[in-house]
Design an enzyme around this catalytic site. Structure first.
Site, PDB file in Angstrom:
ATOM      1  N   THR A  58     -11.192  -2.624   4.292  1.00  0.00           N
ATOM      2  CA  THR A  58     -10.633  -1.904   3.145  1.00  0.00           C
ATOM      3  C   THR A  58     -11.545  -0.761   2.699  1.00  0.00           C
ATOM      4  OG1 THR A  58      -9.458  -2.261   1.067  1.00  0.00           O
ATOM      5  CG2 THR A  58     -11.542  -3.397   1.306  1.00  0.00           C
ATOM      6  N   CYS A  87      -9.240   4.799  -2.324  1.00  0.00           N
ATOM      7  CA  CYS A  87      -9.163   3.353  -2.560  1.00  0.00           C
ATOM      8  C   CYS A  87      -8.135   2.735  -1.626  1.00  0.00           C
ATOM      9  CB  CYS A  87      -8.792   3.075  -4.013  1.00  0.00           C
ATOM     10  SG  CYS A  87      -8.754   1.301  -4.447  1.00  0.00           S
ATOM     11  N   ASP A  88      -8.404   1.508  -1.215  1.00  0.00           N
ATOM     12  CA  ASP A  88      -7.451   0.738  -0.418  1.00  0.00           C
ATOM     13  C   ASP A  88      -7.533  -0.723  -0.851  1.00  0.00           C
ATOM     14  OD1 ASP A  88      -5.574   0.572   1.934  1.00  0.00           O
ATOM     15  OD2 ASP A  88      -7.092  -0.857   2.594  1.00  0.00           O
ATOM     16  N   THR A  89      -6.382  -1.381  -0.896  1.00  0.00           N
ATOM     17  CA  THR A  89      -6.318  -2.776  -1.341  1.00  0.00           C
ATOM     18  C   THR A  89      -5.583  -3.619  -0.306  1.00  0.00           C
ATOM     19  OG1 THR A  89      -6.313  -2.104  -3.663  1.00  0.00           O
ATOM     20  CG2 THR A  89      -5.549  -4.336  -3.170  1.00  0.00           C
ATOM     21  N   GLY A 124     -11.361  -1.700  -1.536  1.00  0.00           N
ATOM     22  CA  GLY A 124     -12.488  -0.871  -1.132  1.00  0.00           C
ATOM     23  C   GLY A 124     -12.350   0.495  -1.776  1.00  0.00           C
TER      24      GLY A 124
END
Length: 215
Positions: A58, A87-89, A124
């Site tokens: 992430t 951002c990544d989830t 992340g």
């Protein structure tokens, strides 16, 4: 958390490299002024290379987004303080990474897997910044939140999927919407489950803004 730094924020351009309405809502709630510029990069990292470390997956995906947007805009803002936010989830359970469902069947499969058990949500984040055309700097981090699901009957799963809510969300549910009724409890940052770790982001942005101010 960010209130003492408002005078620096007023002189800094923030860009969110995401089209997520949840991330926009969270940043709005933090009182930030920012530009939404979604990344167009292919998010095609090989998940098999991240076995046992989904948090790195992430973070690396967030980095792809932030790098893509920063490289596109940094010359435009070379005479300003600039911070780009990527951002990544993801949701992880029993070593498997779950992102947005591919279709209704995939949503049902994911929700059935998560039913009656605990999973982890990772977000992340990568921040890239420059001070008025100076050298770029960056920081990467991640946040983890444990989520316990109630036992979900097939009827509940079908009914929830029929609302359409699961289809654009990692793990196939939205804790801030009707999906909140599926959650028995969490341990960690609620906003992280929504898709953006508000507290840890605010701490890192504080560090970033102090560096900008002292440059």
């Amino acid at each position: 958390m960010l209130e003492p730094l408002r005078h620096i924020l007023e002189k800094t351009t923030l860009i969110l490299a995401s089209a997520s309405p949840r991330r926009k809502e969270i940043l709005d709630n933090l009182g930030l002024n920012f530009i939404v510029k979604p990344s167009t990069v292919d998010e095609n990292l090989n998940k098999s290379l991240y076995t046992g470390r989904p948090f790195d997956y992430t973070v690396d995906t967030a980095a792809l987004k932030a790098e893509d947007v920063f490289n596109e805009v940094f010359k435009q803002y070379e005479n300003e303080n600039l911070v780009v936010i990527g951002c990544d989830t993801i949701v992880t359970h029993a070593g498997t990474i779950y992102e947005k469902p591919k279709d209704v069947s995939d949503a049902a499969r994911i929700l059935s897997t998560l039913s009656g058990d605990t999973h982890t949500v990772y977000s992340g984040v990568k921040l890239i910044w420059q001070v008025k055309g100076g050298a770029r700097e960056e920081v990467k981090f991640y946040e983890a939140t444990e989520v316990e699901f109630a036992e979900l009957s097939e009827e509940v799963i079908r009914g929830y999927i029929a609302t359409g809510e699961p289809m654009d969300k990692a793990g196939g549910y939205g804790i801030q919407g009707r999906g909140g009724s599926l959650v028995r409890g969490i341990r960690g940052d609620y906003f992280n489950v929504m898709g953006f770790p508000a507290h840890s982001f605010s701490m890192k942005l504080t560090d970033c803004l102090n560096l900008i101010n002292n440059a």
